[in-house]
Design a protein around this motif. Structure first.
Motif, mmCIF file in Angstrom:
data_model
loop_
_atom_site.group_PDB
_atom_site.id
_atom_site.type_symbol
_atom_site.label_atom_id
_atom_site.label_comp_id
_atom_site.label_asym_id
_atom_site.label_seq_id
_atom_site.Cartn_x
_atom_site.Cartn_y
_atom_site.Cartn_z
ATOM 1 N N THR A 48 32.331 52.108 45.804
ATOM 2 C CA THR A 48 33.451 51.872 44.155
ATOM 3 C C THR A 48 32.105 51.606 43.712
ATOM 4 N N LEU A 49 31.003 50.483 43.956
ATOM 5 C CA LEU A 49 30.635 50.214 43.182
ATOM 6 C C LEU A 49 29.420 50.511 42.636
ATOM 7 N N LEU A 89 29.408 51.369 38.862
ATOM 8 C CA LEU A 89 27.516 52.053 38.087
ATOM 9 C C LEU A 89 26.971 52.619 36.821
ATOM 10 N N PHE A 117 42.571 41.632 40.040
ATOM 11 C CA PHE A 117 41.845 40.948 40.687
ATOM 12 C C PHE A 117 42.433 39.918 39.600
ATOM 13 N N LEU A 118 43.253 38.934 40.869
ATOM 14 C CA LEU A 118 43.498 37.436 40.549
ATOM 15 C C LEU A 118 43.474 36.306 40.592
ATOM 16 N N SER A 123 31.410 39.728 34.489
ATOM 17 C CA SER A 123 30.581 39.727 34.762
ATOM 18 C C SER A 123 30.790 40.877 36.360
ATOM 19 N N ARG A 124 32.356 40.960 36.474
ATOM 20 C CA ARG A 124 32.583 41.870 37.223
ATOM 21 C C ARG A 124 32.797 43.819 36.462
ATOM 22 N N THR A 169 27.425 42.556 38.467
ATOM 23 C CA THR A 169 27.955 42.061 40.129
ATOM 24 C C THR A 169 28.377 43.337 40.605
ATOM 25 N N LEU A 170 28.222 44.356 40.024
ATOM 26 C CA LEU A 170 28.414 45.620 40.632
ATOM 27 C C LEU A 170 27.323 45.959 40.986
ATOM 28 N N ALA A 171 26.297 45.824 40.465
ATOM 29 C CA ALA A 171 24.712 46.859 40.718
ATOM 30 C C ALA A 171 24.405 45.300 42.241
ATOM 31 N N GLY A 199 25.933 43.773 44.046
ATOM 32 C CA GLY A 199 26.573 43.855 44.614
ATOM 33 C C GLY A 199 26.261 44.836 45.944
ATOM 34 N N LEU A 200 26.016 46.244 45.304
ATOM 35 C CA LEU A 200 25.026 47.434 45.361
ATOM 36 C C LEU A 200 23.883 47.146 46.376
ATOM 37 N N SER A 203 29.006 42.541 47.855
ATOM 38 C CA SER A 203 30.510 42.809 46.828
ATOM 39 C C SER A 203 30.947 40.697 45.902
ATOM 40 N N GLY A 204 30.999 39.923 46.874
ATOM 41 C CA GLY A 204 31.356 38.850 46.411
ATOM 42 C C GLY A 204 33.041 39.304 46.480
ATOM 43 N N THR A 205 33.917 39.924 47.015
ATOM 44 C CA THR A 205 34.732 39.971 46.630
ATOM 45 C C THR A 205 36.050 39.987 47.778
ATOM 46 N N GLN A 223 31.870 31.779 43.837
ATOM 47 C CA GLN A 223 31.942 33.191 43.656
ATOM 48 C C GLN A 223 32.581 33.867 44.082
ATOM 49 N N THR A 224 33.758 34.090 44.561
ATOM 50 C CA THR A 224 34.422 35.113 44.907
ATOM 51 C C THR A 224 35.612 35.314 44.197
ATOM 52 N N SER A 225 35.531 36.854 44.261
ATOM 53 C CA SER A 225 37.311 36.483 43.394
ATOM 54 C C SER A 225 38.131 37.805 44.814
ATOM 55 N N VAL A 226 39.509 37.661 44.246
ATOM 56 C CA VAL A 226 40.066 37.896 45.057
ATOM 57 C C VAL A 226 41.085 39.230 44.411
ATOM 58 N N LEU A 229 38.757 48.475 51.440
ATOM 59 C CA LEU A 229 37.285 49.032 52.136
ATOM 60 C C LEU A 229 36.617 49.464 50.891
ATOM 61 N N ARG A 271 36.200 49.747 48.084
ATOM 62 C CA ARG A 271 35.345 48.120 47.136
ATOM 63 C C ARG A 271 34.190 47.748 47.804
ATOM 64 N N ARG A 272 34.506 47.601 48.910
ATOM 65 C CA ARG A 272 33.499 47.172 49.982
ATOM 66 C C ARG A 272 33.658 45.457 49.803
#
Lengths: 346, 346
Positions: A64-65, A69, A108-109, A128-129, B64-66, B68-69, B74-76, B104-107, B127, B129-130
């Motif tokens: 999905t990333l 993108l 995202f929560l 930024s996400r 962040t998508l780029a 993560g790629l 992904s930081g999530t 720097q992690t999102s949930v 998954l 969304r990695r």
DNA sequence: GGCGTGGCCGAAAACGTTTTCAGGAACGTA
DNA sequence: TACGTTCCTGAAAACGTTTTCGGCCACGCC
């Protein structure tokens, strides 16, 4: 069927399986594989079949990333809440999560804990996400500062934004107050009192306004000669009820500003040997199940339809993501829940 | 300072500002800009300064998508809960959100509503969304089916996984039961009864086990001659207390399996004119504030430290993301909350 | 047989980053 | 002057997709 070495190489290396693997296994180019899986028309049926089969065999799921993108759409939204522990955020959050869940959107929560800098921090992270939109859930139904101009649409839920150019969704507290008193009147009550919470809360004032309006229409005076503002607690419900009974022993109905207060009211009425609802009817507000349904007797109350509010917020956000975002404040009506604490007077 | 046309072009087109814009404004290459912002050592101080300034001026925030790629991270993380409305998920969720929030992690929040296919669905989405990891929060402290082998680490919180190879974090219900009874004994109580919820819940049985253990150590018998299993409701608390008082009027302490039940217990004790804690002490379980703190008198209770459990789950997940994932079940101790319902017997 | 025509397919660019690696500049040394 | 060193910079590849566009092929028509 193509050489299975492609699938094996992905599986063996522990590397995630990619479209390239699928294409290789199906014996087509990456471009064709993409088109086949996305239902693009310009691919032969038999080819599509091959690709789909390969994808299943490798249990391929697109990254999905990468998609985000290129499509400039992440398929995610941010849910920015001020207090998770607050019992109001949760149902809204559930409604929103529910509405999105069906679609291919993830949530995202972020809990700011009522802290302003933490909120800015979360906001920055969400942007930024590249979230496609934002729902801001407040802790109390009073206006909160707008987040200002953002590159994505924002919906304010429960707490409206202080900027009328934003779109806010709030509950109809005036209507709820009116609804509660109307219910009591219809059940033959004439001497109705109102015990509620902190007067600095718009919710308390609005509910009182609705209640007074309805009483005025009927030409009735408020029993106890005043609105009993205080705290949102059982203890205040108990204290206020004692004072009320002293001032006006003939009261035949009490509208409590919250279920918590209503529990305190019930407690004292029992102590004083006043039958509920035989002698005095009681109605609460919030439909906080654990309190209302388990009360003795089970408590009639007003439900703010928060889950529906959350769902609606999600829908409005969807609409806004492609298209123009509305503005102003939308009000969601309350709902009467009748239980045993408000039987008709006979 | 370089030509400002770069910044303007980004701003004017409404296009998000990218590293390319920053580099252009600073008069360096994209590569250098990246290194400057990421604190890589091989860039001259003055150059770094230029880049940082440019980034601030454009209020650049990296996509962040780029990131993560390319970094394969992904930081999530995903938070997969079975029931949001459940009062147990929320504190855990708060703790986890809290622990991640600093980093720097999102949930991603996903509520499966206790539905198995919805859970699979959400899992698939996460998954793709990695996500870098997963926390699975159960609804009740009994084992739940494992998600099986996944490409990312998984932590089970509250409900342990049925596969001992997974890592689970649970509350110490046995210890909690023991703790409650210990507290009563220390306050001079000798005739202690236990009223609790549904016996099919491991939580109910475990708490009872702990209670009985502690009684046995002291050589005490259970007042009322039995454990009163029933429902997790105020109504059952009331009913069971009435039966208990009939069978054993001399009871001097009641350990309730939940605060909800405890409220029912208190209610009947008041009706019967038995002073709390003067005559009978009462202790609950859960530390559900709205019920416990507002009770009359305020209720001593056992807190399961759920928020800490959530935080710990987040920490364990972090550790697992880089490094090896542990396995087995880790037990988090409970905490005694003393309020007025359990004063010493004099 | 020449020629449009339509149906399928694949090469390549693009999205916005990070990271590797080659090479240029400045400098000191022989 | 030639050469090795040390710093710093930028070109380019890579991540995994989507989408555009040119081209190949078969086919039917004049």
């Amino acid at each position: 069927m193509g050489s299975p070495s492609a699938s094996d190489s992905a599986a063996q290396t522990g590397r995630a399986v990619t479209l390239r693997d699928v294409a290789q296994l199906a014996g087509v180019s990456i471009a064709t594989a993409s088109k086949a899986l996305n239902g693009q028309p310009q691919v032969r049926a038999t080819t599509r079949e091959k690709v789909v089969r390969a994808a299943e065999q490798l249990s391929f799921s697109p990254n999905t990333l990468a998609q985000g993108l290129i499509t400039q759409r992440s398929g995610t939204v941010g849910l920015l809440t001020s207090d998770l522990e607050g019992r109001f955020s949760i149902p809204i959050l559930m409604g929103a999560e529910d509405a999105f869940g069906s679609d291919q959107t993830s949530v995202f929560l972020c809990d700011a804990r009522g802290d302003n800098v933490r909120e800015r921090h979360h906001l920055r992270a969400l942007l930024s996400r590249r979230v496609d939109g934002l729902i801001v859930v407040g802790a109390r139904p009073d206006a909160r500062p707008s987040l200002g101009e953002l590159p994505v649409p924002v919906i304010y839920a429960y707490s409206p934004s202080d900027n009328p150019a934003d779109l806010s969704l709030v509950t109809d507290n005036v209507g709820g107050g009116r609804m509660a008193v109307d219910h009591l009147i219809r059940h033959g009550r004439r001497r109705i009192a109102h015990i509620t919470g902190d007067a600095t809360y718009g919710a308390a004032r609005d509910r009182a306004t609705g209640a007074l309006d309805r009483l005025a229409e009927e030409g009735l005076a408020l029993a106890g000669d005043q609105i009993w503002y205080g705290a949102w607690s059982e203890a205040w419900g108990r204290g206020a009820t004692r004072m009320l009974l002293q001032r006006d022993p003939g009261v035949d109905a009490i509208f409590a500003g919250s279920d918590e207060i209503a529990r305190g009211v019930l407690d004292v009425l029992h102590q004083e040997g006043l039958d509920v609802p035989g002698k005095v009817a009681v109605i609460g507000f919030d439909n906080w199940n654990i309190l209302a349904a388990n009360a003795r007797p089970p408590l009639s109350t007003i439900d703010m339809n928060l889950e529906q509010l959350g769902r609606l917020a999600a829908q409005r956000l969807f609409a806004a993501i492609d298209g123009e975002l509305g503005s102003g404040t939308e009000t969601i009506p309350c709902r009467l829940i009748t239980r045993e604490s408000t039987a008709p007077l006979d």
